[in-house]
Design a protein around this motif. Structure first.
Motif, PDB file in Angstrom:
ATOM      1  N   MET A   1       0.807  -1.200  -0.018  1.00  0.00           N
ATOM      2  CA  MET A   1       0.082   0.059  -0.085  1.00  0.00           C
ATOM      3  C   MET A   1       0.749   1.422  -0.049  1.00  0.00           C
ATOM      4  O   MET A   1       1.958   1.222   0.453  1.00  0.00           O
ATOM      5  N   HIS A   2       0.475   2.345  -0.592  1.00  0.00           N
ATOM      6  CA  HIS A   2       1.215   3.477  -0.773  1.00  0.00           C
ATOM      7  C   HIS A   2       0.303   4.743  -0.666  1.00  0.00           C
ATOM      8  O   HIS A   2      -0.981   4.707  -0.866  1.00  0.00           O
ATOM      9  N   TYR A   3       0.894   5.914  -0.189  1.00  0.00           N
ATOM     10  CA  TYR A   3       0.221   7.133   0.129  1.00  0.00           C
ATOM     11  C   TYR A   3       0.967   8.184  -0.823  1.00  0.00           C
ATOM     12  O   TYR A   3       2.177   8.333  -0.909  1.00  0.00           O
ATOM     13  N   ILE A   4       0.340   8.891  -1.534  1.00  0.00           N
ATOM     14  CA  ILE A   4       0.733   9.944  -2.491  1.00  0.00           C
ATOM     15  C   ILE A   4       0.591  11.252  -1.777  1.00  0.00           C
ATOM     16  O   ILE A   4      -0.932  11.491  -1.651  1.00  0.00           O
ATOM     17  N   PHE A   5       1.395  12.460  -1.997  1.00  0.00           N
ATOM     18  CA  PHE A   5       0.980  13.715  -1.394  1.00  0.00           C
ATOM     19  C   PHE A   5       1.542  14.740  -2.452  1.00  0.00           C
ATOM     20  O   PHE A   5       2.670  14.118  -3.121  1.00  0.00           O
ATOM     21  N   ASN A   6       1.452  15.894  -2.456  1.00  0.00           N
ATOM     22  CA  ASN A   6       2.157  16.822  -3.190  1.00  0.00           C
ATOM     23  C   ASN A   6       2.819  17.842  -2.042  1.00  0.00           C
ATOM     24  O   ASN A   6       2.473  17.818  -1.110  1.00  0.00           O
ATOM     25  N   PHE A   7       4.020  18.134  -2.497  1.00  0.00           N
ATOM     26  CA  PHE A   7       4.875  19.161  -1.907  1.00  0.00           C
ATOM     27  C   PHE A   7       3.828  20.295  -1.683  1.00  0.00           C
ATOM     28  O   PHE A   7       3.217  20.725  -2.419  1.00  0.00           O
ATOM     29  N   LYS A   8       4.261  21.082  -0.447  1.00  0.00           N
ATOM     30  CA  LYS A   8       3.498  22.401  -0.186  1.00  0.00           C
ATOM     31  C   LYS A   8       4.369  23.587  -0.536  1.00  0.00           C
ATOM     32  O   LYS A   8       5.447  23.579  -0.088  1.00  0.00           O
ATOM     33  N   LYS A   9       3.919  24.583  -1.581  1.00  0.00           N
ATOM     34  CA  LYS A   9       4.593  25.599  -1.839  1.00  0.00           C
ATOM     35  C   LYS A   9       4.724  26.611  -0.609  1.00  0.00           C
ATOM     36  O   LYS A   9       3.545  27.171  -0.267  1.00  0.00           O
ATOM     37  N   GLU A  10       5.785  27.100  -0.181  1.00  0.00           N
ATOM     38  CA  GLU A  10       5.603  28.052   0.766  1.00  0.00           C
ATOM     39  C   GLU A  10       6.455  29.337   0.530  1.00  0.00           C
ATOM     40  O   GLU A  10       7.492  29.159   0.095  1.00  0.00           O
ATOM     41  N   LYS A  11       6.068  30.413   1.052  1.00  0.00           N
ATOM     42  CA  LYS A  11       6.846  31.666   0.848  1.00  0.00           C
ATOM     43  C   LYS A  11       8.080  31.621   1.908  1.00  0.00           C
ATOM     44  O   LYS A  11       7.821  31.501   2.889  1.00  0.00           O
ATOM     45  N   VAL A  12       9.162  32.011   0.984  1.00  0.00           N
ATOM     46  CA  VAL A  12      10.277  32.047   1.959  1.00  0.00           C
ATOM     47  C   VAL A  12      10.959  33.759   1.692  1.00  0.00           C
ATOM     48  O   VAL A  12      10.580  34.334   0.820  1.00  0.00           O
ATOM     49  N   GLU A  13      12.028  33.676   2.471  1.00  0.00           N
ATOM     50  CA  GLU A  13      12.626  35.091   2.370  1.00  0.00           C
ATOM     51  C   GLU A  13      13.005  35.452   0.771  1.00  0.00           C
ATOM     52  O   GLU A  13      12.555  36.713   0.245  1.00  0.00           O
ATOM     53  N   ASP A  14      13.468  34.425   0.173  1.00  0.00           N
ATOM     54  CA  ASP A  14      14.057  34.996  -1.339  1.00  0.00           C
ATOM     55  C   ASP A  14      12.857  34.650  -2.364  1.00  0.00           C
ATOM     56  O   ASP A  14      13.338  34.757  -3.802  1.00  0.00           O
ATOM     57  N   GLY A  15      11.866  34.183  -1.985  1.00  0.00           N
ATOM     58  CA  GLY A  15      10.699  33.702  -2.900  1.00  0.00           C
ATOM     59  C   GLY A  15       9.884  32.429  -2.543  1.00  0.00           C
ATOM     60  O   GLY A  15       9.147  32.810  -1.489  1.00  0.00           O
ATOM     61  N   TRP A  16      10.088  31.301  -3.447  1.00  0.00           N
ATOM     62  CA  TRP A  16       9.057  30.162  -2.733  1.00  0.00           C
ATOM     63  C   TRP A  16      10.036  29.157  -2.856  1.00  0.00           C
ATOM     64  O   TRP A  16      11.075  28.938  -3.402  1.00  0.00           O
ATOM     65  N   ALA A  17       9.520  27.802  -1.874  1.00  0.00           N
ATOM     66  CA  ALA A  17      10.133  26.678  -1.613  1.00  0.00           C
ATOM     67  C   ALA A  17       9.059  25.675  -1.554  1.00  0.00           C
ATOM     68  O   ALA A  17       8.079  25.970  -1.143  1.00  0.00           O
ATOM     69  N   LEU A  18       9.545  24.364  -1.995  1.00  0.00           N
ATOM     70  CA  LEU A  18       8.550  23.334  -1.840  1.00  0.00           C
ATOM     71  C   LEU A  18       9.077  22.726  -0.553  1.00  0.00           C
ATOM     72  O   LEU A  18      10.156  22.422  -0.398  1.00  0.00           O
ATOM     73  N   ARG A  19       7.923  22.479   0.097  1.00  0.00           N
ATOM     74  CA  ARG A  19       8.034  21.555   1.346  1.00  0.00           C
ATOM     75  C   ARG A  19       7.618  20.334   1.450  1.00  0.00           C
ATOM     76  O   ARG A  19       6.441  20.260   1.014  1.00  0.00           O
ATOM     77  N   PRO A  20       8.334  19.506   1.931  1.00  0.00           N
ATOM     78  CA  PRO A  20       7.658  18.108   2.115  1.00  0.00           C
ATOM     79  C   PRO A  20       6.854  18.013   3.337  1.00  0.00           C
ATOM     80  O   PRO A  20       6.991  17.539   4.511  1.00  0.00           O
ATOM     81  N   ARG A  21       5.412  18.297   3.026  1.00  0.00           N
ATOM     82  CA  ARG A  21       4.577  18.135   4.034  1.00  0.00           C
ATOM     83  C   ARG A  21       3.456  17.328   3.649  1.00  0.00           C
ATOM     84  O   ARG A  21       2.961  17.317   2.662  1.00  0.00           O
TER      85      ARG A  21
END
Length: 138
Positions: A1-21
């Motif tokens: 069995m597996h579970y699929i999620f999408n990275f969450k895009k978050e605002k950071v100092e220099d722009g945007w970053a993908l976070r493994p949430r």
């Protein structure tokens, strides 16, 4: 069995970053709370902030420990709570040990460390923005 999620895009100092949430449910006795949790392969333990400990009324260990966080050392106690992942075909539920800071929470995030991840084969695909947790049957 597996579970699929999408990275969450978050605002950071220099722009945007993908976070493994990932979305999980924390369950203790009759209470349930859905939260976004950070996948942290560098953390040995799981972490929940004090407000969630208070919401669930979790009992704390009598012993106090010290951990080195990413930015500073902090004291914590431990407790246990169920973490639950949902899939249309099957749910995964595990009693996990969590660290809870003794003083003010350092982070507002729930953090899932290697204690939780040891039951999975983790794939982080940054190009596709996907996180896959496949249950490790070994």
């Amino acid at each position: 069995m597996h579970y699929i999620f999408n990275f969450k895009k978050e605002k950071v100092e220099d722009g945007w970053a993908l976070r493994p949430r990932i979305k999980i449910a924390l369950v203790y006795k009759e209470k349930l709370r859905n939260v976004m949790a950070v996948i942290d392969t560098g953390s040995d333990l799981n972490y929940i902030p004090t407000d969630l400990m208070e919401y669930f009324g979790l009992p704390l260990s009598s012993e106090e420990f010290t951990a080195q966080g990413a930015e500073q050392k902090f004291n914590y106690k431990t407790s246990k709570i169920y973490a639950k992942l949902d899939n249309p075909h099957k749910s995964f539920r595990k009693l996990i040990k969590v660290m809870i800071p003794v003083k003010t929470s350092l982070h507002k995030d729930v953090i899932l460390g290697t204690d939780f991840l040891q039951d999975f084969i983790l794939t982080l695909d940054y190009k596709k923005g996907a996180i896959k947790l496949a249950e490790n049957k070994n």
